[in-house]
Design a protein around this motif. Structure first.
Motif, PDB file in Angstrom:
ATOM      1  N   VAL A  22     -25.080  68.982  -3.973  1.00 50.88           N
ATOM      2  CA  VAL A  22     -25.931  67.988  -3.309  1.00 50.88           C
ATOM      3  C   VAL A  22     -26.080  68.326  -1.823  1.00 50.88           C
ATOM      4  O   VAL A  22     -27.181  68.285  -1.276  1.00 50.88           O
ATOM      5  N   GLU A  23     -24.985  68.680  -1.184  1.00 48.18           N
ATOM      6  CA  GLU A  23     -25.056  69.033   0.239  1.00 48.18           C
ATOM      7  C   GLU A  23     -25.927  70.263   0.454  1.00 48.18           C
ATOM      8  O   GLU A  23     -26.703  70.320   1.408  1.00 48.18           O
ATOM      9  N   HIS A  24     -25.818  71.248  -0.426  1.00 44.36           N
ATOM     10  CA  HIS A  24     -26.669  72.431  -0.317  1.00 44.36           C
ATOM     11  C   HIS A  24     -28.137  72.049  -0.517  1.00 44.36           C
ATOM     12  O   HIS A  24     -29.016  72.526   0.204  1.00 44.36           O
ATOM     13  N   GLY A  25     -28.395  71.166  -1.464  1.00 50.10           N
ATOM     14  CA  GLY A  25     -29.765  70.706  -1.701  1.00 50.10           C
ATOM     15  C   GLY A  25     -30.335  70.005  -0.477  1.00 50.10           C
ATOM     16  O   GLY A  25     -31.498  70.201  -0.119  1.00 50.10           O
ATOM     17  N   GLN A  26     -29.519  69.204   0.185  1.00 54.19           N
ATOM     18  CA  GLN A  26     -29.975  68.518   1.398  1.00 54.19           C
ATOM     19  C   GLN A  26     -30.212  69.515   2.530  1.00 54.19           C
ATOM     20  O   GLN A  26     -31.194  69.407   3.275  1.00 54.19           O
ATOM     21  N   TRP A  27     -29.335  70.487   2.669  1.00 53.17           N
ATOM     22  CA  TRP A  27     -29.510  71.518   3.695  1.00 53.17           C
ATOM     23  C   TRP A  27     -30.795  72.309   3.428  1.00 53.17           C
ATOM     24  O   TRP A  27     -31.589  72.540   4.336  1.00 53.17           O
ATOM     25  N   LEU A  28     -30.986  72.705   2.180  1.00 62.01           N
ATOM     26  CA  LEU A  28     -32.174  73.473   1.811  1.00 62.01           C
ATOM     27  C   LEU A  28     -33.441  72.672   2.060  1.00 62.01           C
ATOM     28  O   LEU A  28     -34.440  73.206   2.558  1.00 62.01           O
ATOM     29  N   ARG A  29     -33.398  71.408   1.756  1.00 59.73           N
ATOM     30  CA  ARG A  29     -34.555  70.537   1.993  1.00 59.73           C
ATOM     31  C   ARG A  29     -34.893  70.488   3.479  1.00 59.73           C
ATOM     32  O   ARG A  29     -36.059  70.560   3.864  1.00 59.73           O
ATOM     33  N   GLY A  30     -33.886  70.405   4.333  1.00 64.64           N
ATOM     34  CA  GLY A  30     -34.114  70.407   5.781  1.00 64.64           C
ATOM     35  C   GLY A  30     -34.693  71.734   6.260  1.00 64.64           C
ATOM     36  O   GLY A  30     -35.596  71.770   7.098  1.00 64.64           O
ATOM     37  N   GLN A  31     -34.163  72.839   5.725  1.00 61.27           N
ATOM     38  CA  GLN A  31     -34.681  74.165   6.088  1.00 61.27           C
ATOM     39  C   GLN A  31     -36.136  74.313   5.648  1.00 61.27           C
ATOM     40  O   GLN A  31     -36.954  74.877   6.374  1.00 61.27           O
ATOM     41  N   ARG A  32     -36.426  73.835   4.460  1.00 63.59           N
ATOM     42  CA  ARG A  32     -37.801  73.910   3.965  1.00 63.59           C
ATOM     43  C   ARG A  32     -38.735  73.091   4.835  1.00 63.59           C
ATOM     44  O   ARG A  32     -39.829  73.535   5.183  1.00 63.59           O
ATOM     45  N   GLN A  33     -38.309  71.891   5.189  1.00 64.35           N
ATOM     46  CA  GLN A  33     -39.152  71.039   6.032  1.00 64.35           C
ATOM     47  C   GLN A  33     -39.478  71.751   7.343  1.00 64.35           C
ATOM     48  O   GLN A  33     -40.626  71.787   7.771  1.00 64.35           O
ATOM     49  N   GLU A  34     -38.470  72.327   7.943  1.00 69.02           N
ATOM     50  CA  GLU A  34     -38.667  73.053   9.203  1.00 69.02           C
ATOM     51  C   GLU A  34     -39.620  74.237   9.014  1.00 69.02           C
ATOM     52  O   GLU A  34     -40.511  74.467   9.823  1.00 69.02           O
ATOM     53  N   ALA A  35     -39.439  74.969   7.927  1.00 66.67           N
ATOM     54  CA  ALA A  35     -40.290  76.136   7.659  1.00 66.67           C
ATOM     55  C   ALA A  35     -41.732  75.726   7.396  1.00 66.67           C
ATOM     56  O   ALA A  35     -42.668  76.382   7.872  1.00 66.67           O
ATOM     57  N   TYR A  36     -41.929  74.645   6.649  1.00 68.91           N
ATOM     58  CA  TYR A  36     -43.292  74.201   6.330  1.00 68.91           C
ATOM     59  C   TYR A  36     -44.014  73.726   7.592  1.00 68.91           C
ATOM     60  O   TYR A  36     -45.190  74.039   7.795  1.00 68.91           O
ATOM     61  N   VAL A  37     -43.315  72.969   8.421  1.00 69.76           N
ATOM     62  CA  VAL A  37     -43.919  72.488   9.667  1.00 69.76           C
ATOM     63  C   VAL A  37     -44.247  73.671  10.582  1.00 69.76           C
ATOM     64  O   VAL A  37     -45.330  73.728  11.173  1.00 69.76           O
ATOM     65  N   GLN A  38     -43.330  74.628  10.685  1.00 64.16           N
ATOM     66  CA  GLN A  38     -43.570  75.818  11.505  1.00 64.16           C
ATOM     67  C   GLN A  38     -44.782  76.589  10.981  1.00 64.16           C
ATOM     68  O   GLN A  38     -45.601  77.063  11.764  1.00 64.16           O
ATOM     69  N   CYS A  39     -44.897  76.691   9.683  1.00 61.11           N
ATOM     70  CA  CYS A  39     -46.013  77.412   9.076  1.00 61.11           C
ATOM     71  C   CYS A  39     -47.341  76.716   9.396  1.00 61.11           C
ATOM     72  O   CYS A  39     -48.315  77.365   9.785  1.00 61.11           O
ATOM     73  N   LEU A  40     -47.370  75.409   9.239  1.00 63.94           N
ATOM     74  CA  LEU A  40     -48.604  74.671   9.528  1.00 63.94           C
ATOM     75  C   LEU A  40     -48.959  74.736  11.010  1.00 63.94           C
ATOM     76  O   LEU A  40     -50.137  74.859  11.366  1.00 63.94           O
ATOM     77  N   ASP A  41     -47.957  74.680  11.877  1.00 66.37           N
ATOM     78  CA  ASP A  41     -48.214  74.815  13.321  1.00 66.37           C
ATOM     79  C   ASP A  41     -48.771  76.191  13.651  1.00 66.37           C
ATOM     80  O   ASP A  41     -49.728  76.316  14.432  1.00 66.37           O
ATOM     81  N   ALA A  42     -48.180  77.240  13.072  1.00 73.07           N
ATOM     82  CA  ALA A  42     -48.666  78.598  13.310  1.00 73.07           C
ATOM     83  C   ALA A  42     -50.091  78.743  12.779  1.00 73.07           C
ATOM     84  O   ALA A  42     -50.948  79.372  13.426  1.00 73.07           O
ATOM     85  N   TRP A  43     -50.354  78.174  11.615  1.00 71.51           N
ATOM     86  CA  TRP A  43     -51.695  78.237  11.021  1.00 71.51           C
ATOM     87  C   TRP A  43     -52.718  77.560  11.936  1.00 71.51           C
ATOM     88  O   TRP A  43     -53.783  78.117  12.222  1.00 71.51           O
ATOM     89  N   ASP A  44     -52.399  76.353  12.392  1.00 70.66           N
ATOM     90  CA  ASP A  44     -53.327  75.627  13.258  1.00 70.66           C
ATOM     91  C   ASP A  44     -53.552  76.361  14.575  1.00 70.66           C
ATOM     92  O   ASP A  44     -54.669  76.392  15.096  1.00 70.66           O
ATOM     93  N   GLY A  45     -52.502  76.983  15.101  1.00 69.73           N
ATOM     94  CA  GLY A  45     -52.655  77.784  16.327  1.00 69.73           C
ATOM     95  C   GLY A  45     -53.555  78.985  16.108  1.00 69.73           C
ATOM     96  O   GLY A  45     -54.382  79.323  16.964  1.00 69.73           O
ATOM     97  N   ALA A  46     -53.421  79.627  14.957  1.00 72.83           N
ATOM     98  CA  ALA A  46     -54.276  80.774  14.642  1.00 72.83           C
ATOM     99  C   ALA A  46     -55.730  80.336  14.523  1.00 72.83           C
ATOM    100  O   ALA A  46     -56.639  81.028  15.017  1.00 72.83           O
ATOM    101  N   MET A  47     -55.963  79.210  13.895  1.00 68.01           N
ATOM    102  CA  MET A  47     -57.338  78.719  13.756  1.00 68.01           C
ATOM    103  C   MET A  47     -57.955  78.426  15.128  1.00 68.01           C
ATOM    104  O   MET A  47     -59.114  78.754  15.368  1.00 68.01           O
ATOM    105  N   ARG A  48     -57.171  77.827  16.017  1.00 65.35           N
ATOM    106  CA  ARG A  48     -57.683  77.567  17.375  1.00 65.35           C
ATOM    107  C   ARG A  48     -57.998  78.875  18.093  1.00 65.35           C
ATOM    108  O   ARG A  48     -59.006  78.982  18.796  1.00 65.35           O
TER     109      ARG A  48
END
Length: 188
Positions: free
Chosen positions: A35-61
């Motif tokens: 469960v703790e690993h699942g929670q850690w992984l979920r946090g890492q994924r959230q960070e990665a997804y947000v970073q990806c969307l930010d990078a994408w939006d920056g590229a579009m600009r």
């Protein structure tokens, strides 16, 4: 003799209790770690997804900013072609190639991290986003070497596709982030 058997039975029950306690304790620790690993992984994924969307939006600009400068860039390419006896259009193509690679770099890195963290349900959306980025880069460079740059028809088509891919990625990543870690035991 009855007292001897009573002590043996009591010792056996005690031993069984200890073994059951060890088994249950180990299983509880393993489940908690999962469960703790699942929670850690979920946090890492959230960070990665947000970073990806930010990078994408920056590229579009950044791509849009290049297109906003297109008139000025075309004039420079024409001037270089006519006045300086150099291939102004080829120079523009080389410039655009370098800029597209520089703009795409952070998005590609972010997409790589997303693919690393998964889950598999998001891999296809990440690959679609990567293909859309390549399409945008191709549309950005299309016609630069011949003087027909920018090709707005091609750009608008690729941008529409990219918008759809981003929306799909966003929706799937939101679903992954909103799903709590599974506390059931894994089937082996």
């Amino acid at each position: 003799m009855t007292e001897g058997w009573g002590m043996v039975v009591a010792a056996a029950i005690g031993l069984i209790g200890v073994l059951c306690g060890l088994f249950i304790g180990r299983r509880t620790v393993r489940d908690q770690a999962r469960v703790e690993h699942g929670q850690w992984l979920r946090g890492q994924r959230q960070e990665a997804y947000v970073q990806c969307l930010d990078a994408w939006d920056g590229a579009m600009r950044a791509f849009e900013a290049i297109l906003e400068e297109s008139d000025q860039r075309r004039q420079i390419a024409r001037y270089e072609d006519e006045q300086r006896s150099i291939d102004g259009w080829g120079h523009l193509g080389e410039e655009l190639f370098g800029e597209v690679e520089q703009i795409s770099g952070p998005v590609n890195e972010a997409l790589e991290r997303v693919r690393l963290l998964g889950p598999e349900s998001l891999d296809k959306a990440a690959m679609n986003l990567e293909d859309a980025l390549k399409g945008l880069g191709g549309a950005m460079r299309a016609g630069a070497g011949e003087g027909s740059w920018p090709r707005y028809d091609f750009w608008n088509e690729m941008k529409s596709n990219a918008t759809d891919c981003r929306r799909e990625f966003f929706d799937l990543s939101r679903t992954v982030i909103r799903t709590a870690p599974d506390t059931r035991r894994a089937v082996r």
